[in-house]
Design a protein around this motif. Sequence first.
Motif, PDB file in Angstrom:
ATOM      1  N   GLY A 138       0.786  -1.227   0.000  1.00 56.93           N
ATOM      2  CA  GLY A 138       0.000   0.000   0.000  1.00 56.93           C
ATOM      3  C   GLY A 138       0.815   1.271   0.000  1.00 56.93           C
ATOM      4  N   ARG A 139       2.129   1.143   0.032  1.00 59.94           N
ATOM      5  CA  ARG A 139       2.988   2.325   0.021  1.00 59.94           C
ATOM      6  C   ARG A 139       3.222   2.806  -1.406  1.00 59.94           C
ATOM      7  NH1 ARG A 139       3.267   5.165   4.659  1.00 59.94           N
ATOM      8  NH2 ARG A 139       3.565   3.774   6.433  1.00 59.94           N
ATOM      9  N   SER A 140       3.191   4.126  -1.574  1.00 60.72           N
ATOM     10  CA  SER A 140       3.421   4.704  -2.895  1.00 60.72           C
ATOM     11  C   SER A 140       4.901   4.660  -3.239  1.00 60.72           C
ATOM     12  CB  SER A 140       2.933   6.152  -2.926  1.00 60.72           C
ATOM     13  OG  SER A 140       3.735   6.963  -2.086  1.00 60.72           O
ATOM     14  N   ALA A 141       5.183   4.856  -4.536  1.00 61.50           N
ATOM     15  CA  ALA A 141       6.574   4.891  -4.982  1.00 61.50           C
ATOM     16  C   ALA A 141       7.317   6.044  -4.319  1.00 61.50           C
ATOM     17  CB  ALA A 141       6.637   5.030  -6.507  1.00 61.50           C
ATOM     18  N   GLY A 142       6.617   7.148  -4.069  1.00 66.84           N
ATOM     19  CA  GLY A 142       7.231   8.295  -3.408  1.00 66.84           C
ATOM     20  C   GLY A 142       7.644   7.974  -1.984  1.00 66.84           C
ATOM     21  N   ASP A 143       6.761   7.246  -1.263  1.00 68.08           N
ATOM     22  CA  ASP A 143       7.084   6.858   0.115  1.00 68.08           C
ATOM     23  C   ASP A 143       8.311   5.952   0.156  1.00 68.08           C
ATOM     24  OD1 ASP A 143       4.907   8.293   0.889  1.00 68.08           O
ATOM     25  OD2 ASP A 143       3.641   6.554   1.359  1.00 68.08           O
ATOM     26  N   LEU A 144       8.323   4.965  -0.735  1.00 70.34           N
ATOM     27  CA  LEU A 144       9.450   4.034  -0.770  1.00 70.34           C
ATOM     28  C   LEU A 144      10.724   4.744  -1.209  1.00 70.34           C
ATOM     29  CD1 LEU A 144       7.710   0.899  -2.355  1.00 70.34           C
ATOM     30  CD2 LEU A 144       8.191   1.362   0.055  1.00 70.34           C
ATOM     31  N   GLY A 145      10.583   5.727  -2.091  1.00 65.85           N
ATOM     32  CA  GLY A 145      11.740   6.509  -2.510  1.00 65.85           C
ATOM     33  C   GLY A 145      12.315   7.309  -1.363  1.00 65.85           C
ATOM     34  N   THR A 146      11.444   7.825  -0.496  1.00 68.78           N
ATOM     35  CA  THR A 146      11.904   8.552   0.690  1.00 68.78           C
ATOM     36  C   THR A 146      12.731   7.648   1.594  1.00 68.78           C
ATOM     37  OG1 THR A 146      10.024  10.088   0.672  1.00 68.78           O
ATOM     38  CG2 THR A 146      11.142   9.743   2.779  1.00 68.78           C
ATOM     39  N   ALA A 147      12.232   6.437   1.834  1.00 64.73           N
ATOM     40  CA  ALA A 147      12.967   5.493   2.671  1.00 64.73           C
ATOM     41  C   ALA A 147      14.299   5.115   2.030  1.00 64.73           C
ATOM     42  CB  ALA A 147      12.128   4.233   2.905  1.00 64.73           C
ATOM     43  N   ALA A 148      14.310   4.956   0.703  1.00 60.54           N
ATOM     44  CA  ALA A 148      15.544   4.589   0.006  1.00 60.54           C
ATOM     45  C   ALA A 148      16.587   5.701   0.105  1.00 60.54           C
ATOM     46  CB  ALA A 148      15.240   4.270  -1.460  1.00 60.54           C
ATOM     47  N   LEU A 149      16.149   6.948  -0.081  1.00 54.71           N
ATOM     48  CA  LEU A 149      17.091   8.069   0.032  1.00 54.71           C
ATOM     49  C   LEU A 149      17.625   8.205   1.448  1.00 54.71           C
ATOM     50  CD1 LEU A 149      15.364  10.825  -2.160  1.00 54.71           C
ATOM     51  CD2 LEU A 149      17.521   9.625  -2.620  1.00 54.71           C
ATOM     52  N   PHE A 150      16.767   7.952   2.406  1.00 53.65           N
ATOM     53  CA  PHE A 150      17.203   7.958   3.798  1.00 53.65           C
ATOM     54  C   PHE A 150      18.279   6.889   4.011  1.00 53.65           C
ATOM     55  CE2 PHE A 150      15.603   7.656   8.485  1.00 53.65           C
ATOM     56  CZ  PHE A 150      16.674   8.442   8.893  1.00 53.65           C
ATOM     57  N   GLY A 151      18.083   5.729   3.389  1.00 49.93           N
ATOM     58  CA  GLY A 151      19.059   4.654   3.489  1.00 49.93           C
ATOM     59  C   GLY A 151      20.406   5.019   2.885  1.00 49.93           C
ATOM     60  N   VAL A 152      20.373   5.747   1.773  1.00 49.11           N
ATOM     61  CA  VAL A 152      21.623   6.190   1.136  1.00 49.11           C
ATOM     62  C   VAL A 152      22.395   7.121   2.072  1.00 49.11           C
ATOM     63  CG1 VAL A 152      22.594   7.537  -0.765  1.00 49.11           C
ATOM     64  CG2 VAL A 152      20.772   5.887  -1.211  1.00 49.11           C
ATOM     65  N   THR A 153      21.682   8.060   2.689  1.00 47.38           N
ATOM     66  CA  THR A 153      22.355   8.998   3.595  1.00 47.38           C
ATOM     67  C   THR A 153      22.909   8.276   4.828  1.00 47.38           C
ATOM     68  OG1 THR A 153      20.307   9.576   4.779  1.00 47.38           O
ATOM     69  CG2 THR A 153      20.878  10.912   2.862  1.00 47.38           C
ATOM     70  N   LEU A 154      22.184   7.286   5.330  1.00 47.98           N
ATOM     71  CA  LEU A 154      22.653   6.517   6.483  1.00 47.98           C
ATOM     72  C   LEU A 154      23.938   5.765   6.143  1.00 47.98           C
ATOM     73  CD1 LEU A 154      19.308   5.028   7.860  1.00 47.98           C
ATOM     74  CD2 LEU A 154      20.855   6.546   9.083  1.00 47.98           C
ATOM     75  N   ALA A 155      23.932   5.104   4.989  1.00 51.45           N
ATOM     76  CA  ALA A 155      25.105   4.324   4.583  1.00 51.45           C
ATOM     77  C   ALA A 155      26.319   5.228   4.389  1.00 51.45           C
ATOM     78  CB  ALA A 155      24.800   3.559   3.290  1.00 51.45           C
ATOM     79  N   GLY A 156      26.132   6.331   3.671  1.00 53.16           N
ATOM     80  CA  GLY A 156      27.247   7.242   3.417  1.00 53.16           C
ATOM     81  C   GLY A 156      27.771   7.888   4.675  1.00 53.16           C
TER      82      GLY A 156
END
Length: 276
Positions: A48-66
């Motif tokens: 039920g999550r939109s592509a925008g919501d999942l994109g937000t989580a993915a970008l957050f993951g990139v910043t965490l990793a870096g």
Amino acid sequence: MGAIVSTQVGAALAKGLFPTLGAGGTTWLRVGFAAVMLWLVARPSIAGRSAGDLGTAALFGVTLAGMNLCFYEAIGRIPLGIAVTIEFLGPLGVAVALSRRRLDFAWIGLACAGIALFANRGKGHSLDPEGVAFVLMAAGFWAGYILMSARTGRTFEGGSGLTMALVVGAVLLAPIGIAEGDAELLDPVLLAKGAGVALLASAIPYRFELEALRRLPTAVFGILMSIEPAVAALAGLVVLGQGLRARDVAAIALVVAASAGASLSAPPAAEAPAAP
């Protein structure tokens, strides 16, 4: 406050794993174990999550990793207290960007004066240039982390967004972590230590910060976070035996004052939303 103390003690303990796992292997264990811990608690669902919501989580993951990888690479080369102080340029930049007032230039100047004290350390006390480069990159990722953490907190309930971000971060870090850790990653003692670092340096502070950003104005959050360089210096002294000269203490004090001042001058419009 709990997040700050937990993060810096965890970072100090993590440095003890560098000789066997490397910064990359230690970072991967930290993020990977944190993802598992929070997944068991939050049990997020992408249904039920939109592509925008999942994109937000993915970008957050990139910043965490870096942010985590660059920071661990930095503290492997320069003292913990100094690294966190320089890295604090990231949160300071966020506070200044949210305010855009003339007074902010004074805070920037104050912070730059503190960093200059580190740079001009005298013969035999210079900082490793690679360590400085890594911590400056970590500062940029930390700025992104603050913005993405607030955005994720508005988008997802509980810790589901943070958990998804940690999973993304763990996947991104896997190649580097496996390459550096190699067979040592199968040592149960090292795995247990990595889990402890993950709990102290990721699972506890990330969840605490996410909840704090839901409840506190961004400016207030920034003021509280401004003591982090001092806590890092204390953790470096107590856990790692990293002493600081009077010049270093003065530099940390200048950056702490600049960060607190910039956060205090941030406008009310920068306030985070109330918790759902």
